[in-house]
Design a protein around this motif. Sequence first.
Motif, mmCIF file in Angstrom:
data_model
loop_
_atom_site.group_PDB
_atom_site.id
_atom_site.type_symbol
_atom_site.label_atom_id
_atom_site.label_comp_id
_atom_site.label_asym_id
_atom_site.label_seq_id
_atom_site.Cartn_x
_atom_site.Cartn_y
_atom_site.Cartn_z
ATOM 1 N N ASP A 80 -13.116 -6.034 -1.747
ATOM 2 C CA ASP A 80 -11.862 -6.678 -1.349
ATOM 3 C C ASP A 80 -12.130 -7.987 -0.611
ATOM 4 O OD1 ASP A 80 -10.393 -4.661 -2.482
ATOM 5 O OD2 ASP A 80 -10.118 -3.552 -0.614
ATOM 6 N N GLN A 133 -5.183 4.496 3.178
ATOM 7 C CA GLN A 133 -5.488 3.122 2.770
ATOM 8 C C GLN A 133 -6.098 2.320 3.913
ATOM 9 O OE1 GLN A 133 -5.302 1.725 -0.394
ATOM 10 N NE2 GLN A 133 -6.566 0.249 0.706
ATOM 11 N N ASP A 146 -9.750 0.522 3.753
ATOM 12 C CA ASP A 146 -10.024 -0.879 4.084
ATOM 13 C C ASP A 146 -11.133 -0.988 5.129
ATOM 14 O OD1 ASP A 146 -8.053 -1.590 2.316
ATOM 15 O OD2 ASP A 146 -6.600 -2.206 3.830
ATOM 16 N N HIS A 184 0.808 -1.210 0.000
ATOM 17 C CA HIS A 184 0.000 0.000 0.000
ATOM 18 C C HIS A 184 0.848 1.269 0.000
ATOM 19 C CE1 HIS A 184 -3.777 -1.923 -0.139
ATOM 20 N NE2 HIS A 184 -3.627 -2.555 1.009
ATOM 21 N N THR A 202 -6.254 -7.156 3.440
ATOM 22 C CA THR A 202 -6.454 -5.749 3.780
ATOM 23 C C THR A 202 -5.986 -5.530 5.214
ATOM 24 O OG1 THR A 202 -8.673 -5.975 4.736
ATOM 25 C CG2 THR A 202 -8.530 -5.744 2.319
ATOM 26 N N ASP A 205 -14.520 -0.175 3.503
ATOM 27 C CA ASP A 205 -14.964 -1.222 2.586
ATOM 28 C C ASP A 205 -15.852 -2.245 3.292
ATOM 29 O OD1 ASP A 205 -14.710 -2.468 -0.131
ATOM 30 O OD2 ASP A 205 -13.838 -4.111 1.038
#
Length: 295
Positions: free
Chosen positions: A240, A218, A222, A177, A247, A225
């Motif tokens: 994901d 990031q 995650d 990442h 993640t 998400d």
Amino acid sequence: MKPEQFDAWARTELDAVESALSAWVPADAPAGLGEAMRYGVLDGGKRLRPLLVLAAAQAVQGAREAALRAACAVELIHAYSLVHDDMPCMDNDVLRRGKPTVHVRFGEAQAMLAGDAMQALAFEVLTPAQGVEPALQARLCSLLARAAGHAGMAGGQAIDLASVGKPLAEQALRDMHHRKTGALLQCSVLMGAACGATDERAWAALAQFGDALGLAFQVVDDILDVTQASETLGKTAGKDQDANKPTYVTVLGLDAARRHAHDLRDHALAALRGSGLADTSALAILADKVVERDN
């Protein structure tokens, strides 16, 4: 700069970026290519990267023309990466920024070409015939090319695709990442800083700020998400997890991931305080917004 002043500043800067992008992304590119390019980059997104460029440039009293061009160039690179990432050969997504992805709207071939053209346009925007010193043009191009290429975004995406279904340790996930997401966010800060005068201390501090902020972004991505709906995110939630990708949530757990995001934000703010720059308040507020966002 107070939060209410930041909001006014951000609106003004975002209007300037949107106007410049609208002027520089050609509607008349042949065979519908211009329409696909404009669909992919205009009227959507948080525009975090341009704001980071302009906030860093403000902190170092940088040249306005160069900073605005750098802000638009980094957004063009970001937009091209999203167009390509959403395609069936990559993440195969159908929703981006609350609307159908470019390949859904225009077809895969046109989406590929639109991304290619936006990548090239980013470097054209950075190299005008006048208004930006040639040495600064070269430095901005170098920063952006490295962040977008094998050492940065493209390399991170390659690792991401190769890691589907495989367990990753936290350090390996961090490296992925740092490249895929963090490199372009750090580059945004450094491109803004390059538009003005910085000493070694300030440059190192801004690099540390951008690095920590990129990873924080990031980690929050995650988290969102798995905690937000597609309607809030403007993209497909749970992708994901469904794709069995590693993640920060799968590696650390949800609560630890949240703590990690705040720790990274604190590290970024500490770097700003050590920069020696007179006013980094816009950058600090952006760091808070990255961690506290809900989309």
